[in-house]
Scaffold this active site. Structure first.
Site, PDB file in Angstrom:
ATOM      1  N   LYS A 171     -11.031  -9.623 -14.841  1.00  0.00           N
ATOM      2  CA  LYS A 171     -11.087  -9.443 -16.298  1.00  0.00           C
ATOM      3  C   LYS A 171     -10.702 -10.700 -17.091  1.00  0.00           C
ATOM      4  CE  LYS A 171     -11.206  -5.996 -19.358  1.00  0.00           C
ATOM      5  NZ  LYS A 171     -12.175  -4.913 -19.158  1.00  0.00           N
ATOM      6  N   CYS A 186       5.391  -6.145   0.842  1.00  0.00           N
ATOM      7  CA  CYS A 186       5.785  -4.731   0.829  1.00  0.00           C
ATOM      8  C   CYS A 186       5.289  -4.043   2.110  1.00  0.00           C
ATOM      9  CB  CYS A 186       5.254  -4.087  -0.448  1.00  0.00           C
ATOM     10  SG  CYS A 186       6.025  -2.504  -0.800  1.00  0.00           S
ATOM     11  N   TYR A 187       4.282  -3.156   2.020  1.00  0.00           N
ATOM     12  CA  TYR A 187       3.765  -2.523   3.247  1.00  0.00           C
ATOM     13  C   TYR A 187       3.325  -3.589   4.249  1.00  0.00           C
ATOM     14  CZ  TYR A 187       0.754   0.173   6.360  1.00  0.00           C
ATOM     15  OH  TYR A 187       0.181   0.731   7.471  1.00  0.00           O
ATOM     16  N   GLY A 212       0.841  -1.195   0.000  1.00  0.00           N
ATOM     17  CA  GLY A 212       0.000   0.000   0.000  1.00  0.00           C
ATOM     18  C   GLY A 212       0.868   1.232   0.000  1.00  0.00           C
ATOM     19  N   GLU A 223       3.327 -10.810  -6.999  1.00  0.00           N
ATOM     20  CA  GLU A 223       2.106 -10.894  -7.811  1.00  0.00           C
ATOM     21  C   GLU A 223       2.277 -10.289  -9.196  1.00  0.00           C
ATOM     22  OE1 GLU A 223       2.742  -8.987  -5.288  1.00  0.00           O
ATOM     23  OE2 GLU A 223       1.731  -7.037  -5.344  1.00  0.00           O
ATOM     24  N   ASP A 256     -16.428  -6.463 -20.732  1.00  0.00           N
ATOM     25  CA  ASP A 256     -17.250  -6.792 -19.558  1.00  0.00           C
ATOM     26  C   ASP A 256     -18.743  -6.683 -19.848  1.00  0.00           C
ATOM     27  OD1 ASP A 256     -14.777  -6.902 -18.411  1.00  0.00           O
ATOM     28  OD2 ASP A 256     -14.929  -4.956 -17.403  1.00  0.00           O
ATOM     29  N   HIS A 312       7.285  -7.535  -5.055  1.00  0.00           N
ATOM     30  CA  HIS A 312       5.903  -7.895  -5.407  1.00  0.00           C
ATOM     31  C   HIS A 312       5.865  -9.213  -6.187  1.00  0.00           C
ATOM     32  CE1 HIS A 312       3.782  -4.235  -4.118  1.00  0.00           C
ATOM     33  NE2 HIS A 312       4.987  -3.692  -4.263  1.00  0.00           N
TER      34      HIS A 312
END
Ligand code: XMP
Length: 598
Positions: free
Chosen positions: A381, A87-88, A60, A179, A235, A177
């Protein structure tokens, strides 16, 4: 969010959101492993997390020392399930358990290499990963001393505490990160956590949920009909198609609003698309004047977005009223996907990255009174695309590059007044405010223009990252591809969102799309925004910025280099458009810049 609970299994992994924009990416990456993950506010009490097999505290934009920084229920770290701080999240873990965190001023955004320490061979978290592998960093603060019980598993050249664990308490942390796709073995690390440490079982496959979703649509809609505002994007198209299948064509209607901010040929494309999907009940509403007149004098990007959002609501309300759509026989269908339900305030401390118009007040009222169906509200998505493929929607509709709701308005930058460029050692600073995302929150700053040609191979992209990391004066770096005038003769030109400038941009955008499709380049990249900026001379007041990026989900992105031959041909074609002074190339990755310029 109610719909999500009905449709989804109970989450095995919960992401505790501390306001970072990558938090959804973490959940999505866990789902890619076949395990259902959800996102909850970071302060969620541990009692409400019972049943989760593992928790991940997201990154964050805050520092643990900020007075309003997001926290977690301290009991999470005492008697919660295995927990990974990213991270945070790692800073928070260290801070709460007696370690120390150093506040950084500038930070580190971009690639680094992860070097193992002597402790790593015993680590479950880093099991099977390769030493000195590429990772992705985006942080200011760092952990300087680990809490008692923790060992340091890995470092980088600039970060002494890049991965930590306390095996006895099942607590883990990483500074980088895992991810994002740029961390090459990030998915392996998440797999170690989800399966090796948390012992989750596979329970998630979006395709197999189609019958459940269709039943959900029938249950929600009852004997009413469904009405959609379609955009031509993936979408709303998939949501519309699901409703068509669930209810039959006679009970589903749609309107496409032409805002005057669309690309060339878009309205015809959308009309044809729905015809091919068997929905000849989609009508087109022309509303260009309604959008463009309140925008005529606006130069502030956030104000532009707000006005467009408000006008969307006005048009929607007008259509709803004139067609008596909410007289009890109709319900509103929307293509809202999971991140949209959370981005605009679903979490307690989420930094506003963008305001989503599916969650404005009028629509919120409909949601509360149950007159809305959002079949995709549990999905990300790429899961939506998977569902679309399963439904047999043609690739040309599903694989379209994303295009932002506010349309060309946020790609047509305006300036309040004329302003000179400032020469510095590396190039020229242009006082054109473009948005960036450093440490997870939005920031507007000037751009740096380099007078070098951005040859293929991407060498200048590496330099751009270094330049942005080293300066507070700009957040984006562009290279000069071709020009009618030297940079020293150019300045920022006072400009507004006029029909003339929008047409100029539309023409440039159509040229780029045509050439990049013919070459095959379009298929190699994720998105290719073309941006008009008020940089030039009185006679040729604008410049065109090319912004081809590669990405998996838009959360992070890489500036991609283009074949020289194509770039030179494109630049020639663009320079022949009246009013265009130069062609520029955006070299900045995300972070530190965003994909769009506003
Ligand atoms: P940024 O600029 O935040 O963009 O890096 C990430 C992705 O989101 C798209 N985008 C939007 N889409 N409404 C949308 O529907 C918006 O207001 C909006 N802003 C950005 C952008 O095109 C990119 O794909």
């Amino acid at each position: 969010m109610q719909t999500q609970q009905v449709l989804a299994p109970k989450a095995q992994i919960t992401i505790l959101d501390t306001g970072g924009q990558y938090c959804h990416l973490i959940a999505r990456k866990v789902r890619d492993l076949g395990v259902y993950a959800d996102v909850r506010p970071s302060e969620t009490p541990v009692a409400e997390l019972v049943g989760a097999r593992g928790l991940i505290i997201s990154g964050g934009p805050h520092s643990v020392y900020d007075s309003d920084s997001p926290g977690i229920d301290a009991a999470v770290l005492q008697n919660g399930p295995p927990t990974l701080g990213i991270c945070y999240g790692q800073h928070l873990m260290a801070h709460l358990l007696g370690g120390s965190v150093r506040q950084g001023n500038k930070g580190e955004f971009g690639f680094a290499h992860l070097d193992f320490t002597k402790a790593r061979p015993h680590s479950k978290l880093l099991a099977g990963l390769t030493d000195h592998q590429r990772i992705w960093m985006s942080h200011r603060d760092t952990v300087t001393a680990v809490p008692p019980g923790f060992s340091v598993l890995a470092t980088t050249e600039t970060c002494d505490v890049a991965a930590i664990e306390d095996e006895a308490r099942h607590l883990y942390g990483v500074q980088f990160h895992p991810e994002v796709v740029h961390t090459l073995e990030g998915q392996r690390l998440l797999e170690n956590f989800v399966f090796g440490i948390c012992r989750c079982a596979k329970d998630w496959n979006p395709k197999s949920r189609i019958p459940v979703v269709e039943q959900q649509i029938r249950d929600t809609v009852g004997d009413r009909n469904v009405f959609f505002f379609v955009s031509g994007g993936v979408d709303s198209t998939v949501a519309f198609t699901l409703c068509l299948r669930a209810l039959g064509k006679d009970r589903v209607r749609g309107v496409y609003v032409d805002t005057g901010l669309m690309r060339e040929g878009e309205t015809e494309f959308v009309r044809e698309m729905f015809r091919k999907l068997g929905a000849d009940t989609v009508a087109v509403e022309s509303a260009a004047e309604q959008f463009l007149s309140p925008l005529a004098q606006i130069t502030d990007p956030e104000q532009k977005r707000a006005i467009i959002g408000e006008e969307f609501i006005r048009v929607q309300e007008r259509i709803v009223d004139s067609r008596h759509l909410l007289d009890g026989h109709w319900i509103l269908g929307q293509g809202t996907i999971y991140p949209d339900t959370i981005e605009s305030g679903g979490t307690v401390k989420a930094a506003v990255i963008k305001t989503h118009h599916n969650r404005v007040a009028g629509i919120q009222k409909l949601l509360e009174s149950g007159r809305i169906v959002e079949p995709l509200s549990s999905f990300y998505k790429d899961e939506v695309r998977e569902i679309g493929r399963e439904l047999g929607i043609p690739r040309e509709f599903l694989d379209r590059h994303p295009f932002p709701g506010p349309g060309l308005a946020i790609r047509c930058l305006c300036a309040k007044a004329n302003a000179p460029l400032e020469p510095i050692a590396d190039g020229f600073i242009a006082p054109i405010r473009s948005v960036g995302v450093q440490g997870d929150s939005r920031s507007y700053a000037p751009i740096l223009v380099l007078s070098e040609f951005p040859s293929e191979g991407g060498k200048l992209q590496g330099r751009a990252t270094e330049l942005v990391n080293a300066s507070h004066d700009f957040n984006r770096v562009v290279a000069l591809v071709a020009t009618h005038q030297p940079l020293s003769a150019m300045s920022v030109q006072s400009s507004r969102l006029t029909y003339e400038r929008l047409d100029r941009l539309r023409q440039a955008d159509a040229t780029v799309r045509r050439m990049s499709a013919q070459h095959g380049f379009e298929r190699q990249i994720w998105q290719f925004p073309v941006v008009l900026i008020p940089l030039g001379t009185q006679a040729t007041p604008d410049s065109i910025v090319l912004r081809p990026v590669d990405s998996v989900d838009g959360m992070t992105a890489e500036s991609v280099s283009m074949p020289d031959v194509l770039l030179r041909a494109m630049a020639d074609a663009l320079l022949s458009i009246p009013g265009v002074c130069s062609v520029l190339y955006d070299l900045t990755h995300k972070p530190p810049a965003t994909i769009e310029w506003e």
